[in-house]
Design a protein around this motif. Structure first.
Motif: not given
Length: 228
Positions: A77-80, A82-94
């Motif tokens: 959950f700390l990984t999630l 930290v990676m929130h911005d990256t995962f959000t970008a992947i979800e919204s852009q791809a």
């Protein structure tokens, strides 16, 4: 691994594979989940976080406390976080454009990999990347964004290992000093037969609780990742 997944995605997007039955698509999706654990370790902040948390547990001399499932869950959950911005970008852009049919699989893949590559490059040491470029015989790159994943991923992993061990050493050192002080005191009292860990472990736990150690570690881990 990622190159193989990209090849599979391009194959599935080919005209001959567009009419696959839902059962086959489900089977292929479940087969792709086999790569999930490897991707979690090699492409996210999980490696650094779980190693540092393991160092803390060893430094406290509490054996299996916290239990391994708790350490892994906290690291996940700390990984999630930290990676929130990256995962959000992947979800919204791809992912969303692909699900709505706005782009094909190949374009969505390239966009998603680009967002992930930005995170990996921000956390990878230049010397580690140059090492794998030298081993692969790559002379130079047009830009950081053109770094092949076969070079970037191993460079990222060893950079994470180095950072995690540096943080672990800094966390471990104060507890080692407590062990040394307790050992000297016990020897001066003539209690050489008593293991120092019997006395030092409660002291280390007390110190860790008084300084709110878990909050400090969570803060240090979150702030240790360079912004994209």
């Amino acid at each position: 691994m990622l190159d193989n997944i990209a090849t599979l995605q391009q194959t599935l997007d080919a005209p001959g594979f567009q009419n696959l039955s839902p059962q086959i698509k489900t089977a292929l999706f479940l087969g792709g989940l086999a790569f999930l654990s490897s991707a979690l370790v090699t492409l996210t902040a999980f490696t650094r976080i779980v190693i540092v948390l393991s160092f803390v547990r060893r430094a406290l001399s509490t054996q299996e406390i916290p239990p391994t499932p708790v350490i892994l869950g906290l690291a996940l959950f700390l990984t999630l976080f930290v990676m929130h911005d990256t995962f959000t970008a992947i979800e919204s852009q791809a992912i969303q454009p692909y699900l709505h049919g706005q782009v094909d699989g190949a374009a969505a893949w390239q966009t998603g990999v680009g967002a992930l590559r930005s995170f990996l490059l921000a956390q990878t040491r230049r010397d580690d990347l140059l090492l794998f470029m030298e081993l692969a015989g790559v002379e130079g790159l047009e830009s950081p964004e053109s770094t092949p994943l076969r070079l970037l991923i191993p460079a990222f992993v060893i950079s994470e290992l180095k950072t995690a061990f540096i943080m672990g050493f800094c966390l471990y050192l104060p507890f080692v000093l407590i062990d040394l002080v307790v050992s000297v005191i016990l020897m001066s009292l003539g209690m050489m037969m008593m293991p120092p860990v019997v006395v030092s472990t409660p002291l280390k736990i007390l110190l860790f609780v008084l300084i709110d150690g878990w909050q400090l570690i969570a803060r240090a881990l979150s702030l240790s990742f360079e912004p994209r």
